[in-house]
Design an enzyme around this catalytic site. Structure first.
Site, PDB file in Angstrom:
ATOM      1  N   ASP A  92     -14.197  -4.366 -26.140  1.00  0.00           N
ATOM      2  CA  ASP A  92     -14.725  -5.709 -25.841  1.00  0.00           C
ATOM      3  C   ASP A  92     -16.236  -5.665 -25.627  1.00  0.00           C
ATOM      4  OD1 ASP A  92     -12.293  -7.051 -25.959  1.00  0.00           O
ATOM      5  OD2 ASP A  92     -11.794  -6.545 -23.886  1.00  0.00           O
TER       6      ASP A  92
ATOM      7  N   HIS B 105      -7.748   2.313  -8.833  1.00  0.00           N
ATOM      8  CA  HIS B 105      -6.560   2.251  -7.983  1.00  0.00           C
ATOM      9  C   HIS B 105      -5.401   2.908  -8.728  1.00  0.00           C
ATOM     10  CE1 HIS B 105      -3.862   0.544  -4.907  1.00  0.00           C
ATOM     11  NE2 HIS B 105      -2.993   0.527  -5.914  1.00  0.00           N
ATOM     12  N   THR B 106      -4.689   3.774  -8.015  1.00  0.00           N
ATOM     13  CA  THR B 106      -3.562   4.462  -8.648  1.00  0.00           C
ATOM     14  C   THR B 106      -2.318   4.204  -7.824  1.00  0.00           C
ATOM     15  OG1 THR B 106      -5.116   6.171  -9.254  1.00  0.00           O
ATOM     16  CG2 THR B 106      -2.815   6.691  -9.556  1.00  0.00           C
TER      17      THR B 106
ATOM     18  N   ASP C  60     -16.573   5.035  -1.402  1.00  0.00           N
ATOM     19  CA  ASP C  60     -16.481   4.124  -0.258  1.00  0.00           C
ATOM     20  C   ASP C  60     -15.384   3.110  -0.563  1.00  0.00           C
ATOM     21  OD1 ASP C  60     -17.220   2.551   2.074  1.00  0.00           O
ATOM     22  OD2 ASP C  60     -19.113   3.663   1.983  1.00  0.00           O
TER      23      ASP C  60
ATOM     24  N   CYS D 134       0.819  -1.213   0.000  1.00  0.00           N
ATOM     25  CA  CYS D 134       0.000   0.000   0.000  1.00  0.00           C
ATOM     26  C   CYS D 134       0.849   1.257   0.000  1.00  0.00           C
ATOM     27  CB  CYS D 134      -0.949   0.004   1.179  1.00  0.00           C
ATOM     28  SG  CYS D 134      -2.435  -0.870   0.746  1.00  0.00           S
TER      29      CYS D 134
ATOM     30  N   ASP E  50     -13.459  -7.391 -31.403  1.00  0.00           N
ATOM     31  CA  ASP E  50     -12.596  -6.238 -31.649  1.00  0.00           C
ATOM     32  C   ASP E  50     -11.188  -6.751 -31.944  1.00  0.00           C
ATOM     33  OD1 ASP E  50     -12.330  -7.012 -28.957  1.00  0.00           O
ATOM     34  OD2 ASP E  50     -11.617  -5.028 -28.363  1.00  0.00           O
TER      35      ASP E  50
ATOM     36  N   ASP F 276      -8.700  -4.727 -19.488  1.00  0.00           N
ATOM     37  CA  ASP F 276      -7.511  -4.510 -20.329  1.00  0.00           C
ATOM     38  C   ASP F 276      -6.576  -3.565 -19.598  1.00  0.00           C
ATOM     39  OD1 ASP F 276      -7.276  -5.675 -23.009  1.00  0.00           O
ATOM     40  OD2 ASP F 276      -9.310  -4.901 -23.255  1.00  0.00           O
TER      41      ASP F 276
END
Ligand SMILES: Cc1cc2nc3c(=O)[nH]c(=O)nc-3n(C[C@H](O)[C@H](O)[C@H](O)COP(=O)(O)OP(=O)(O)OC[C@H]3O[C@@H](n4cnc5c(N)ncnc54)[C@H](O)[C@@H]3O)c2cc1C
Length: 761
Positions: free
Chosen positions: A496, A547-548, A455, A423, A636, A473
Site C-alpha cells: 500500500d 502485539h502477540t 515503552d 490480556c 497494489d 493489513d
C-alpha cells in the site's frame, strides 16, 4: 499453518527429499503421529525417481511422469515443506541451518540428500564435464546438453565416464534420444559418436557375467566405443585423458562415477566414511548422535557397504519411518535389513530392458514393459493418495508414548485447557522476549522510542516537510512456512505504501499463534518475525512494536506508516490515470486460485513455489522504477483482484480503460487450477464487479477471464505510465527481477458509459 488443537510436542526435520524420505512422508500421511510435526527441507519441489530417469532421457516419459511432487506429498503427510537448502546441522543447539534464512529446531533430524560427484580430484572435470549427480539438478543439465547437441553442427563425440548400471543405461538412453532428435531435424544420426570409459576390467562390475555379456553385445551393436580399465584422469575443452595416457577427442563429457556426501556434512561433527557419507548403524542412526538418522546414498551402513542405488534408498523408507516414531517414544528401534539380492531392470533406451538378479538374467521388450508397469505403480503411491481421514476430533493432547519432561507435560496440558481472553490471551513475555532477542532492533533517526527501549507505545517523529501515510493489513497464514509467511505478510502491507509513492518509515506487528509448548511457539514467532524483518529492513522500515496473542490460527498483519512530501507532490494516487497512458502490471496473477488448489493438494509443487516466490518479492524496486518512468497513478493488486482494483483507479480518474486479456501475465498453473473450477473463497464476491466490464459476455468463456477476479496476496503494482515510456519501463522492471511485468492495456478518454472497462483480446 497450525490451528489450535493438540500441541506440537516434537519436531522431526527431514533433510532432502530423496527416495527414503518420500516413504517416510507417505507413512506419516497414512498414520499421523499425534504431537509430532514433520518438516521436509529440500532444495527442490519435485524430486526425480531414479528408476525412470533413463526413460525420461530416452523420451518415453514426461517430467511429471518421473518426478515426485514433494509439495503435494508433504501436504498429504501433514508436513511442512520448506523449499530451501540445508547448509549445516548445529547438534548442540539442535538446529538445522538453512541458506538465507534462520535455522529451524529439531528433536530428531534425518538426512536423505543423495550423493554429490567427487570431480574435484580429476583436473578439468568440474569445468568441462556434466555431472549426472546430484540427481536433483540432472534435468537442468540434461536439457542444456540436449540443446547443445541440437545446435551443434557436424559430427559430435560424447563421452560417458562411469561403467556402472547408471552410466551404461544413461548412455544408451542418450544415444537413442539424440539420434531421434537429429533424425527429426533432418540430420544424420551417425554424426553422433559415443565413448564409454570405466576404470574396472568390466562394465556393470556388480552384475553377473550373463548380464554383462548382454550389455557388451548391445553396446557393440550400437557402435559405442567402450574403454575398459581406462580411468579418466583429466578432462579439458577438447577431450579426456586416461591413466594409461590415451587421449580421446570429445565434445561433451558426462560424469556418472562414484560420488560422495555433501561438503556441509564435514562440519556437522558426525562420523563420516572415507567418501564423506554419514556412518549409520543398523537402525539408520548416526553412530555419533542418536538424534540424527540418515538413509539412501548419503548413509554408509556399518559393516555392510551397499551399492549407491535407489533400490536401497526406497527400501530404507519404512524402517526409517518406524525408527523415527520409536525414537521419540524411547522404544527399541528396529534394524534395517538390506536385501541380499535385488532385481535390477536396466534399460537399453529403446523400450528394451535387461533383468539382473544375483546369477539370473533375462531380457526383452516385455521386460521393459514390466519395468514400466512397476515404475508407474511406484510413482502412483506418491501422487494418488488414499482419501484423507476426516478431521480428527481434538484428541487428548499428549500422546502417552512421547517422553516429555514435567515442564513440557504441564505446558502441553495448559495448551489444551480453556484459554483466557483479554490480556490473558497474550503470548507469554518470556517467549516474546526470546524471539525478539534474536532480532536486534533497526535504527532510524526519526524513531524516538522503538524496540531499543520498549515503552507502552512507540514514539516517531515526522520529519519536517513530510506527511504521514498509514495503512493496515492482516491475514491468516495460508502456507505452513512461518518465515515465508512473515515475508509475505510484510510485503503485502508495504504494498500500500509503495503504491502511494511513500517511503516506508515504521511498522507495528500484530500476530496470533495457537498455544503450545513455549519452545515451539517461540520458534514459530521467531521465524515469522525474522521473515517480516528481512522485508522491512530491506525497505528501510523500522519495526517499532506490536502485539502477540493467542488465537485459533496463526495470523499476522502490520500497521505500516510511510512518508510523502507534505505537498503530496510525487504521490501516485489511484485517481491519477490519464488518457493515452499505458497500464503496466508488475507481477503475474493467480495466487488466489493456486493457494486454494494447494489447500486441497491439487496444485503442483513448482506452481506453488513460484507463486510463493512472487508473493515474497518486494514491490519496492518496482515502485521506484514506475516513478522513474513518470507513473502518475498506482495501486497494489490484492484482495479485490485485478478488475476490482482497476475500477478503483478508473472511476476516480474519470477515464475508461482497455484491458488486453491476452497480455495479462499469469502464474504457472493458474489457468489449470481455475480451469478446474478451483477458486478462492473471495472469488464469488469479486465476480460481482463484472458489471464494470462493458463487454464481459464476449470474453466470459475465455480461460483467463476468471483470473481477472482472482484475489491476490502481495500482488503486483498496477500503474498508469506515459505511452512513450511504457516499453522502457517494462524492460527496466524485468531487468530488476519482475520477470512477468507487462503492458496490459491503455487508458482511454471517458465515454460516459457506467461500465468503464473494455476487454480486448
Ligand atoms: C541417470 C541415473 C539413473 C539411475 N538409475 C537407477 C536405477 O534404475 N535404479 C537404482 O536403484 N538407482 C539408480 N540410480 C542411482 C540413484 O539415482 C541414487 O542411488 C538415488 O537417487 C539415491 O537416492 P537418495 O534417496 O539417496 O537421494 P536422491 O534421490 O539423490 O535425493 C536427494 C534429495 O535431497 C535433496 N538435497 C540434496 N542436498 C540438499 C541440501 N543440502 N538441502 C536440501 N535438500 C537437499 C535433493 O534435492 C534431492 O531431492 C540412477 C542414477 C542416475 C544418475
Amino acid at each position: 499453518m497450525r490451528s489450535s488443537g493438540p500441541a506440537i510436542l516434537r519436531d522431526i526435520v527431514l533433510v532432502g527429499g530423496g527416495h527414503s524420505h518420500v516413504g517416510v512422508l507417505r507413512s506419516f500421511g497414512m498414520r499421523p503421529e499425534p504431537g509430532v510435526r514433520l518438516t521436509l527441507v529440500c532444495t527442490d519441489a519435485h524430486t526425480p525417481y531414479s528408476g525412470m530417469l533413463p526413460g525420461y532421457v530416452a523420451g518415453h516419459y514426461t517430467y511429471d511422469d518421473v518426478h515426485i511432487d514433494l509439495g503435494r506429498l508433504a501436504g498429504f503427510a501433514g508436513a511442512r515443506f520448506l523449499c530451501a537448502e540445508v547448509t549445516g546441522i548445529d547438534r548442540v543447539a539442535r538446529e538445522v541451518q538453512l541458506r538465507g534464512r534462520p535455522a529451524i529446531p529439531y528433536d530428531l533430524v534425518s538426512i536423505n540428500t543423495g550423493s554429490t560427484p567427487q570431480m574435484a580430484a580429476v583436473p578439468g572435470a568440474l569445468a568441462h564435464a556434466v555431472p549426472v549427480k546430484p540427481i536433483t539438478g540432472f534435468n537442468r543439465r540434461w536439457l542444456a546438453l540436449l540443446e547443445r547437441v541440437r545446435s551443434h553442427d557436424g559430427p559430435m563425440v560424447i563421452a560417458v565416464v562411469g561403467g556402472g548400471a547408471g552410466g551404461v543405461e544413461l548412455l544408451l538412453a542418450m544415444q537413442y534420444r539424440l539420434a531421434r532428435e537429429l533424425q527429426g531435424a533432418g540430420r544424420d544420426p551417425s554424426a553422433l559418436v559415443f565413448h564409454l570409459f570405466t576404470s574396472d576390467a568390466h562394465l556393470l562390475a556388480t552384475h553377473n557375467p550373463g548380464v554383462r555379456a548382454r550389455f557388451d553385445a548391445v553396446l557393440q551393436a550400437r557402435g559405442v566405443h567402450v574403454h575398459r580399465a581406462a580411468r579418466v584422469v583429466a578432462v579439458d575443452a577438447h577431450g579426456v585423458r586416461t591413466e594409461a595416457g590415451e587421449q580421446v577427442a570429445v565434445d561433451e563429457t558426462v560424469w556418472v562415477t562414484q560420488a560422495g556426501g555433501g561438503a556441509w556434512l564435514r562440519d556437522t561433527g558426525l562420523a563420516l566414511d572415507a567418501s564423506g557419507f554419514v556412518r549409520v548403524n543398523a537402525f539408520l542412526q548416526s553412530v555419533t548422535d542418536p538424534a540424527v538418522f540418515a538413509a539412501g546414498d548419503v548413509a554408509s551402513l556399518e559393516g555392510r557397504p551397499l551399492e549407491k542405488a535407489g533400490v536401497f534408498a526406497v527400501r530404507m523408507g519404512l524402517p526409517l519411518a518406524l525408527n523415527l516414531r520409536r525414537a521419540l517414544q524411547s522404544r527399541p528401534l528396529q534394524a534395517y535389513r538390506p536385501q541380499r539380492r535385488w532385481l535390477a531392470l536396466v534399460s537399453t533406451g529403446d523400450r528394451y530392458a535387461v533383468a539382473s538378479r544375483g546369477a539370473i538374467g533375462f531380457a526383452g521388450a516385455w521386460v521393459w514393459r514390466w519395468k514400466d508397469w512397476i515404475d508407474r505403480r511406484f510413482m502412483r503411491r506418491f501422487s494418488e493418495f488414499p482419501p484423507m481421514p476426516a478431521a480428527a476430533p481434538a484428541a487428548p493432547a499428549a500422546p502417552a508414548q512421547i517422553a516429555l519432561s514435567q515442564e513440557e507435560s504441564h505446558q502441553a496440558a495448559a495448551a489444551l485447557a480453556m484459554r483466557c481472553g483479554g490480556c490473558g490471551a497474550k503470548v507469554g513475555a518470556s517467549v516474546l522476549a526470546r524471539a525478539l532477542a534474536t532480532l536486534p532492533p533497526q535504527h532510524r533517526e526519526d524513531v524516538l522510542l522503538g524496540l531499543q527501549s520498549p515503552d507502552d507505545a512507540a514514539v516517531v517523529r515526522i520529519p519536517a516537510g513530510k506527511a504521514l501515510v498509514q495503512s493496515i493489513d492482516f491475514f491468516r497464514a495460508f502456507y505452513d512456512d512461518p518465515y515465508l509467511f512473515g515475508q509475505i505478510a510484510a510485503n503485502h502491507a508495504l504494498g500500500d505504501l509503495f503504491a502511494m509513492g511513500a517511503e516506508p518509515q515504521t511498522a507495528l506487528a500484530v500476530v496470533t499463534l495457537p498455544p503450545g509448548l513455549d519452545r515451539q511457539v517461540g520458534q514459530e514467532l521467531r521465524q515469522m518475525l525474522a521473515g517480516a524483518r528481512a522485508v522491512l529492513d530491506a525497505a528501510g522500515c523500522a519495526l517499532v512494536g506490536g502485539h502477540t496473542g493467542e488465537g485459533q490460527e496463526t495470523a499476522m498483519g502490520f500497521a505500516v506508516q510511510g512518508l510523502v512530501d507534505a505537498d503530496l507532490q510525487g504521490m501516485t494516487p489511484k485517481s491519477g490515470l490519464r488518457p493515452g497512458q499505458c497500464l503496466v502490471l508488475t507481477k503475474a496473477l493467480g495466487t488466489g486460485s493456486l493457494l486454494a488448489a494447494h489447500a486441497v493438494l491439487s496444485a503442483r509443487g513448482r506452481w506453488v513455489q513460484a507463486a510463493l516466490q512472487s508473493m515474497a518479492q518486494s514491490s519496492r524496486a518496482a515502485a521506484q522504477i514506475l516513478r522513474a518512468h513518470q507513473a502518475s497513478a498506482c495501486t497494489d493488486v490484492t484482495g479485490f483482484g485485478l478488475l476490482g482494483h482497476l475500477v478503483e483507479m478508473a472511476r476516480p480518474s474519470g477515464v475508461d480503460v482497455r484491458l488486453d486479456l491476452g497480455a495479462v501475465p499469469l502464474l504457472d498453473g493458474a489457468l489449470d487450477c481455475i480451469g478446474r473450477g478451483i477458486v478462492s473463497s473471495l472469488q464469488a464476491d469479486n465476480l460481482r464487479a463484472r458489471h464494470v466490464l462493458r463487454n464481459a459476455d464476449a470474453f466470459a468463456g475465455q480461460a483467463a477471464y476468471p483470473l481477472l477476479f482472482d484475489p491476490q496476496t502481495a500482488g503486483g503494482l498496477l500503474a498508469g505510465v506515459p505511452a512513450d515510456r511504457a516499453q522502457d519501463c517494462v524492460a527496466a522492471l524485468r531487468a530488476a527481477g519482475y520477470a512477468a511485468a507487462a503492458v496490459i492495456g491503455e487508458v482511454l478518454a471517458a465515454q460516459g458509459d457506467p461500465a468503464p472497462i473494455v476487454l480486448a483480446p
